[in-house]
Design a protein around this motif. Sequence first.
Motif, PDB file in Angstrom:
ATOM      1  N   GLY D 116       3.660  -7.009   0.801  1.00 45.70           N
ATOM      2  CA  GLY D 116       2.392  -6.767   0.103  1.00 45.70           C
ATOM      3  C   GLY D 116       1.400  -6.031   0.963  1.00 45.70           C
ATOM      4  N   THR D 117       0.224  -5.824   0.385  1.00 45.79           N
ATOM      5  CA  THR D 117      -0.785  -5.008   1.050  1.00 45.79           C
ATOM      6  C   THR D 117      -1.451  -5.736   2.218  1.00 45.79           C
ATOM      7  N   THR D 118      -1.436  -7.074   2.210  1.00 44.93           N
ATOM      8  CA  THR D 118      -1.985  -7.803   3.352  1.00 44.93           C
ATOM      9  C   THR D 118      -1.217  -7.410   4.615  1.00 44.93           C
ATOM     10  N   ASP D 121      -1.877  -3.587   5.388  1.00 43.72           N
ATOM     11  CA  ASP D 121      -3.177  -3.319   6.014  1.00 43.72           C
ATOM     12  C   ASP D 121      -3.056  -3.312   7.532  1.00 43.72           C
ATOM     13  N   HIS D 122      -1.986  -3.891   8.051  1.00 43.13           N
ATOM     14  CA  HIS D 122      -1.848  -4.023   9.508  1.00 43.13           C
ATOM     15  C   HIS D 122      -0.634  -3.321  10.095  1.00 43.13           C
ATOM     16  N   VAL D 190      -3.271 -12.960  11.711  1.00 43.31           N
ATOM     17  CA  VAL D 190      -2.736 -12.143  10.615  1.00 43.31           C
ATOM     18  C   VAL D 190      -1.240 -12.386  10.470  1.00 43.31           C
ATOM     19  N   HIS D 219      -2.410   1.679   2.121  1.00 43.77           N
ATOM     20  CA  HIS D 219      -3.148   0.565   2.707  1.00 43.77           C
ATOM     21  C   HIS D 219      -3.284   0.702   4.210  1.00 43.77           C
ATOM     22  N   ARG D 222      -6.002   3.218   4.882  1.00 43.31           N
ATOM     23  CA  ARG D 222      -7.349   2.735   4.574  1.00 43.31           C
ATOM     24  C   ARG D 222      -8.012   2.133   5.803  1.00 43.31           C
ATOM     25  N   LYS D 223      -7.215   1.438   6.603  1.00 51.15           N
ATOM     26  CA  LYS D 223      -7.762   0.732   7.764  1.00 51.15           C
ATOM     27  C   LYS D 223      -7.575   1.485   9.074  1.00 51.15           C
TER      28      LYS D 223
END
Lengths: 232, 232, 232, 232
Positions: D116-118, D121-122, D190, D219, D222-223
């Motif tokens: 998933g995107t969580t 994101d990393h 995380v 994603h 984005r970060k």
Amino acid sequence: MNPYEHIKIQAYEANMQLPQLGLVLFTFGNVSAADRSKGVFAIKPSGVPYEQLSPEKMVIVDFDGKTVEGKLRPSSDTLTHAVLYKHWEKIGGIVHTHSTYATAWAQSLRDIPIYGTTHADHNTVDIPCAPPMDDKMIEGDYEYQTGFQIMNALKERKLSYEEIEMILVGSHAPFTWGSTAHKAVYNSAVLEAVAKMAHITESVKADAARLKDSLIKKHFERKHGPNSYYGQ
Amino acid sequence: MNPYEHIKIQAYEANMQLPQLGLVLFTFGNVSAADRSKGVFAIKPSGVPYEQLSPEKMVIVDFDGKTVEGKLRPSSDTLTHAVLYKHWEKIGGIVHTHSTYATAWAQSLRDIPIYGTTHADHNTVDIPCAPPMDDKMIEGDYEYQTGFQIMNALKERKLSYEEIEMILVGSHAPFTWGSTAHKAVYNSAVLEAVAKMAHITESVKADAARLKDSLIKKHFERKHGPNSYYGQ
Amino acid sequence: MNPYEHIKIQAYEANMQLPQLGLVLFTFGNVSAADRSKGVFAIKPSGVPYEQLSPEKMVIVDFDGKTVEGKLRPSSDTLTHAVLYKHWEKIGGIVHTHSTYATAWAQSLRDIPIYGTTHADHNTVDIPCAPPMDDKMIEGDYEYQTGFQIMNALKERKLSYEEIEMILVGSHAPFTWGSTAHKAVYNSAVLEAVAKMAHITESVKADAARLKDSLIKKHFERKHGPNSYYGQ
Amino acid sequence: MNPYEHIKIQAYEANMQLPQLGLVLFTFGNVSAADRSKGVFAIKPSGVPYEQLSPEKMVIVDFDGKTVEGKLRPSSDTLTHAVLYKHWEKIGGIVHTHSTYATAWAQSLRDIPIYGTTHADHNTVDIPCAPPMDDKMIEGDYEYQTGFQIMNALKERKLSYEEIEMILVGSHAPFTWGSTAHKAVYNSAVLEAVAKMAHITESVKADAARLKDSLIKKHFERKHGPNSYYGQ
């Protein structure tokens, strides 16, 4: 006095509930609160830790996603909030989190089946999981499209945003909304609890049955509708 | 002095234990405390957050469910409490929660098998899951019928409410009871712990065996019965 | 000064760690601390809530289970402690809990396989699960026999109580021990953590492999044995 | 003034975050903070409880693992930290924990799939699980070799330590790193959250699909990267 102070305070207080309710790790969530008479909403600034928030740091944005007031950059999910406020005229608050169990269901791309009355107290249907967007939408204006993806998922199931105030965005995480920011946070916590219970239910009984219609109707009407008798 | 003050305080204190023990989210639970000499019980007002409760806000209701004193509307589950007090003459307190693991078992429509001595310290049988009511009962006087559904489930299994002080209402959530409101809250916490352990037990061993009779008897009698030797 | 004050304080402090570490609900656990020079141990009184404990309430018992000093009745598990102190000459503290994950493994009647270095830092073998006693032992002097059941389970596996300081009593719950009451509590918390990790490991990989011998040896020797280099 | 005070304070504060974030039981974890201009790092002393730590107790070690300053023995994992600092020139902090879910995945010897995107994101890849070392490496200079095992696992997957700041050491537990000690702790939290969500995802859907490439890319960018728009 600042003309947006009331929604800044609402957004601030609602944002602060997220860590208290165990719904966020670090900055993985955001709440907004709208003032429809002014056509704007207050939203968390992007990436600022909850313990550093204050009402003044909330950013004021209009329903097209344009910043109206505020020194900080608004949440990276701001355009999703803007789209929903613009199209759903009766909502006053929106929440996005990556809460553990709801996010796991979103990652599984499954709707959360309605297994019990805790769920039926709040919704009469399975909690929808919107499919991931197609690649063009993702590569384009992603957060803006996420708003449409949410609206389309309800439309396809012929659901109104007034009937169901929560959704999973597939592969991503949940969004919830409501008449106020506080109500939207309430819905986020309910969703997380329902998601956890549904997971354990399937663990205890692999082929668990959906709640029967008479119980769905009864429990929802206890709390909602013309003859509701829950609360004061 | 208010003639119901003692049960208002009991009900208040017992209600406040629910969030402390992690058994409720928001207002998803209620406790009542009875005074049998007066034929009434004190119960949580409907939908009032725990942090806003006080002894004065408790509502006094008789065993037919009629409000005797109090400005607020009593819990929506009041009639279930009334029915049980009316028919079970030795109980002094009742608790209803939607605690996570017990509710998940209720949603699975399964009894909780007796897998260990933690369970046997409190009951000698599987914790019953009452089947959901038929549609007519649900559409009728739902909370009133829930009381009878609970009583019938015990009767069908030839169990007494003095032998087993906890039940799952299928598709819904647990109810517990006891000689006092405080004891009923204790039973709610025990049920949640037993429900969690049983879930993990089956996860660790799919075909886990029920506890053998000699251990059930021994552990229950350690804490209960004429030769008990637990406690002071 | 009371000749047992030092072990009363040790037992009191170690008992108070159990709720702080999340290892007990209500009174479902007990710790004892021994003074071998006097041939006695201090143990929690039976059924007294942790928040009402004080060093003075600890009960002094000899290694045959006879109360030497104290107004309260000692823990119902006292005879199990007495048997172990009597036969295992180097231990100074014993803990019994019904901690969630360790108890679930005990209910499954399975040893906890050694899956990783967290386990190997403390033991070189699977954590044994003693089988439930036969019915005669259960109906007889149950807590006394529980002590022998624990000792026999180690003997059958040719394990020394100095090698492994924790065990599951099948269908029941864990016991741990150590040179002091404090060390025995430490072992209880380690056991619970290892039990939870082993459960998740099997969930993530149904046929997970036991840790290989070279890693078992390396990690155990880092913390224990003549060439240990962990700690100060 | 002590020339290492700044990294002692950093290491101290970052170590203290571990229990606050629920990532360690007792002393099962350690954080270090480097000063590259001086070629040293500050690290937790071995086996000292977190509540007894202070900045002064941190031990200063060079990148070959030699203690430069400090009365206490440094963490038993010090050589692993030293090797990584020596070879990865841009990192300023390293964390090792035995956090529950990440450790369970390490024990299962599986990479954590990107669900998933969580996660996205990393990182853009599955979180690697380095295989356990061969027996000779284990019996040799174990902690030193652990550093190489980590580096080799990235090399084999053609990953850079700048792309992915976390790894599972098979049969053991996670290591994370970052530009600062604080960032490395962030990565540990995380990783634990992602590990828990992935476990529940597979529980809810046995054959859950990996996140599709367009979402991974979106994603992460984005970060991170030149056009990132998350944060201030």
